[in-house]
Design a protein around this motif. Structure first.
Motif, PDB file in Angstrom:
ATOM      1  N   GLU A 308     -22.775  -4.841  -3.825  1.00  0.00           N
ATOM      2  CA  GLU A 308     -23.086  -6.222  -3.540  1.00  0.00           C
ATOM      3  C   GLU A 308     -22.692  -7.104  -4.712  1.00  0.00           C
ATOM      4  O   GLU A 308     -22.981  -6.779  -5.860  1.00  0.00           O
ATOM      5  N   PRO A 309     -22.017  -8.213  -4.475  1.00  0.00           N
ATOM      6  CA  PRO A 309     -21.602  -9.075  -5.586  1.00  0.00           C
ATOM      7  C   PRO A 309     -22.793  -9.795  -6.202  1.00  0.00           C
ATOM      8  O   PRO A 309     -23.743 -10.142  -5.509  1.00  0.00           O
ATOM      9  N   GLY A 310     -22.752 -10.020  -7.508  1.00  0.00           N
ATOM     10  CA  GLY A 310     -23.784 -10.802  -8.187  1.00  0.00           C
ATOM     11  C   GLY A 310     -23.402 -12.270  -8.186  1.00  0.00           C
ATOM     12  O   GLY A 310     -22.451 -12.679  -7.525  1.00  0.00           O
ATOM     13  N   GLU A 311     -24.159 -13.064  -8.936  1.00  0.00           N
ATOM     14  CA  GLU A 311     -23.865 -14.499  -8.987  1.00  0.00           C
ATOM     15  C   GLU A 311     -22.681 -14.774  -9.900  1.00  0.00           C
ATOM     16  O   GLU A 311     -22.575 -14.213 -10.976  1.00  0.00           O
ATOM     17  N   THR A 312     -21.789 -15.623  -9.448  1.00  0.00           N
ATOM     18  CA  THR A 312     -20.698 -16.080 -10.295  1.00  0.00           C
ATOM     19  C   THR A 312     -20.780 -17.597 -10.328  1.00  0.00           C
ATOM     20  O   THR A 312     -21.051 -18.215  -9.303  1.00  0.00           O
ATOM     21  N   VAL A 313     -20.566 -18.170 -11.502  1.00  0.00           N
ATOM     22  CA  VAL A 313     -20.565 -19.627 -11.578  1.00  0.00           C
ATOM     23  C   VAL A 313     -19.125 -20.109 -11.664  1.00  0.00           C
ATOM     24  O   VAL A 313     -18.360 -19.698 -12.527  1.00  0.00           O
ATOM     25  N   VAL A 314     -18.742 -20.937 -10.704  1.00  0.00           N
ATOM     26  CA  VAL A 314     -17.401 -21.516 -10.675  1.00  0.00           C
ATOM     27  C   VAL A 314     -17.552 -23.029 -10.721  1.00  0.00           C
ATOM     28  O   VAL A 314     -18.115 -23.617  -9.796  1.00  0.00           O
ATOM     29  N   LYS A 320     -21.802 -15.984  -4.498  1.00  0.00           N
ATOM     30  CA  LYS A 320     -21.907 -14.528  -4.585  1.00  0.00           C
ATOM     31  C   LYS A 320     -20.785 -13.936  -3.760  1.00  0.00           C
ATOM     32  O   LYS A 320     -20.912 -13.773  -2.553  1.00  0.00           O
ATOM     33  N   CYS A 321     -19.661 -13.660  -4.419  1.00  0.00           N
ATOM     34  CA  CYS A 321     -18.521 -13.123  -3.700  1.00  0.00           C
ATOM     35  C   CYS A 321     -17.578 -12.478  -4.700  1.00  0.00           C
ATOM     36  O   CYS A 321     -17.356 -13.016  -5.777  1.00  0.00           O
TER      37      CYS A 321
END
Lengths: 325, 260
Positions: A308-314, A320-321
């Motif tokens: 499962e993907p974690g949080e990414t900040v863009v 979450k992807c």
């Protein structure tokens, strides 16, 4: 955690335990609501948006249970975890500091009491006023909710009112004790479009006038667009994307958000085929492994099926992807 | 060519105010006339209580009108009695809003779909039912399952198969996607469009959702208080609405950024 957040939810897990099965309705939801900010919780049926809203007021009833997490709310200058408050303290919060509007205005009103009594009840309890002062406050709040003949409505029973009026009564009921946060769970879903537009105008107006923070729960991105500053997209018990409204509509990050936006029919042009998302919403009792969206995702990679993907900040937006790792 | 013709249909209901109150008349359908051409989708929009479902049900003879005439393929349906109508019923079918309420929980899917044909004494009922289920995108294993084993979208597919198995000409779609999630709703709209092209169907598509109607209809009729207040081409009615109520309806739709 943001310093000036009115409400911040961290790692909220709410599960349902009917018999032996475990339904993971909300799994690790975290978000903040700033003061006078309006947040949208969007998702399809069974994604956990309503359960998240109910968890904030600790209104999840058995077999549901808040398993873990923190719900920090600012009360009288102090930050308190609502999950640790006594039931007695919670009663003060509900309707006093945080109010809720439900979807079906007919089932949420008591058919055997007049509107005046039902709207005034919360003020009697939380503000301790009664008699003439209470009646005056009820009238004022009803007028504030856009009811023209407040006197007549106050003396009516719920069945004598139209759907739109009933929802206005519900709004008055929620606002009379001057809460800081309003949770609206699909407040206009049961209404016709023209009435829906009026109620949304009213909510937008009240929000600014009272400097209210709002959590709007809806499956309808049109409603979210009208009311919210920031949008949290939920899928299978998680927030998969959190972005400011403008950006989420113009440039969605998560493939689910993009799919959801595309599958809404446009008013301006006719599409030969609507770009639908294949498959169905996952069952909370039997969710897929890895990323919950991967069986329906056209951009799914191998890793999506396993982890499962974690949080990414863009650009200051959360997603979450695996596409953004 | 005209397939369905609705001529001056009137239907009033009597409603009592309170337990002892006076009776009042509700004009559910108040002198409505229009026609639907073969192969066309006519969208019928309006808010709850405007009479759109009542009108639909009168057209497919599930309700009796007070006055007026309905023609299907040139034949006057309103002049026929129950038995005379029977052979014509296979030509008109209905898809309901709630796929949870419109399937019998104790009847297997295959049997539910084949039932229509069995009533019509079709000996090939089972094979045709299986083929129809395949056409609406269900796996062949669906045939012997029960309704509760399916999701909302799949159930609506079953209802569509059941409506289409007798190869009708005219389908009344009464809010067929209103109870579905947006992502699934799009699948069902696409399916209805495909089936229409494949089988040469004619739809009367009743909905309160102006976005959905915009997407599926050739022409659109707007109903208010039992009357059709405006009827025009899809493109025309959405871009240049004439009636004040039509304008209000279209103006009430919340934007999602797709319009920008």
């Amino acid at each position: 955690m943001t310093e000036n957040a009115l409400l911040s939810i961290r790692g909220l897990h709410t599960y349902f335990f009917p018999g032996k099965a475990v339904g993971r309705a909300v799994e690790g939801v975290s978000f903040d609501v700033g003061s006078s900010e309006s947040i949208g919780l969007v998702g399809e049926s069974g994604c956990g948006k309503s359960v998240t809203a109910l968890s904030i007021l600790r209104l999840v009833s058995r077999p549901g249970k808040i398993v873990s997490g923190e719900i920090i709310f600012e009360r009288g200058g102090k930050k308190e975890d609502m999950l640790l408050l006594s039931e007695q303290e919670m009663t003060k919060v509900r309707g006093g500091e945080i109010s809720m509007i439900f979807q079906e205005p007919f089932t949420s009103l008591n058919p055997v009491f007049r509107v005046e009594y039902q709207v005034g009840e919360s003020a009697k309890l939380h503000l301790g006023i009664k008699g003439e002062a209470l009646r005056a406050l009820v009238m004022e709040t009803l007028s504030g909710a856009g009811i023209k003949d407040a006197e007549r409505v106050a003396d009516s029973y719920p069945h004598e009112l139209s759907g739109g009026l009933r929802q206005r009564v519900m709004i008055a009921m929620a606002l009379i004790s001057g809460p800081k946060l309003l949770i609206a769970d699909e407040p206009t879903t049961a209404l016709d479009v023209t009435v829906q537009a009026q109620i949304l105008d009213l909510l937008a107006d009240i929000r600014l006038k009272r400097k209210l923070s709002v959590i709007m729960v809806s499956h309808d991105l049109g409603i979210i667009n009208r009311i919210c500053d920031r949008v949290n997209i939920m899928y299978s018990g998680r927030i998969v994307e959190s972005s400011p409204k403008k950006e989420i509509f113009s440039n969605p990050l998560h493939p689910y958000t993009a799919g959801l936006l595309k599958s809404i029919p446009s008013l301006s042009k006719i599409e030969k085929r609507l770009p639908a998302i294949p498959g169905n919403v996952p069952d909370p009792f039997d969710p897929p492994a890895g990323c919950r969206f991967h069986p329906r995702c056209q951009k799914a990679m191998d890793i999506c099926k396993k982890t499962e993907p974690g949080e990414t900040v863009v650009d200051g937006r959360m997603v979450k992807c695996w596409l953004y790792k | 060519m005209e397939l369905v013709k609705v001529q001056n249909i009137v239907k009033h209901f009597r409603k009592q105010k309170g337990m002892f109150g006076a009776f009042e008349t509700v004009k559910a359908v108040d002198d409505v006339s229009f026609s639907i051409n073969e192969g066309e989708t006519l969208g019928l929009v309006g808010e709850s209580g405007c009479g759109k479902s009542t009108l639909g049900r009168i057209i497919i003879r599930l309700l009796r009108e007070d006055s007026g005439k309905i023609f299907l393929n040139g034949k006057e349906l309103t002049a026929l009695n129950f038995n005379e109508l029977k052979p014509l019923r296979r030509d008109m079918q209905i898809i309901f809003q709630d796929p949870f309420a419109s399937l019998n929980p104790r009847i297997r899917i295959g049997a539910a779909v084949a039932e229509t044909l069995e009533i019509l004494k079709d000996e090939d009922a089972v094979r045709k039912a299986a083929k129809m289920l395949e056409m609406v995108g269900l796996p062949s294993s669906a045939f012997s399952k029960y309704p509760h084993e399916f999701s909302g979208g799949q159930r609506q597919r079953i209802c569509i198969a059941r409506a289409l198995v007798s190869r009708p000409k005219f389908i009344l779609c009464d809010e067929p996607v209103s109870s579905l999630d947006v992502s699934v709703q799009a699948q069902i709209i696409n399916l209805l469009k495909d089936l229409k092209d494949e089988l040469g169907l004619t739809y009367l598509f009743i909905s309160h959702d102006l976005r959905v109607v915009r997407n599926i209809s050739d022409r659109v009729a707007v109903m208010k208080d039992g009357k059709v207040v405006e009827i025009a081409d899809n493109e025309t009615i959405y871009k240049y609405p004439v009636n004040a109520y039509t304008k209000e309806l279209i103006g009430s739709v919340q934007e999602t950024g797709k319009e920008l």
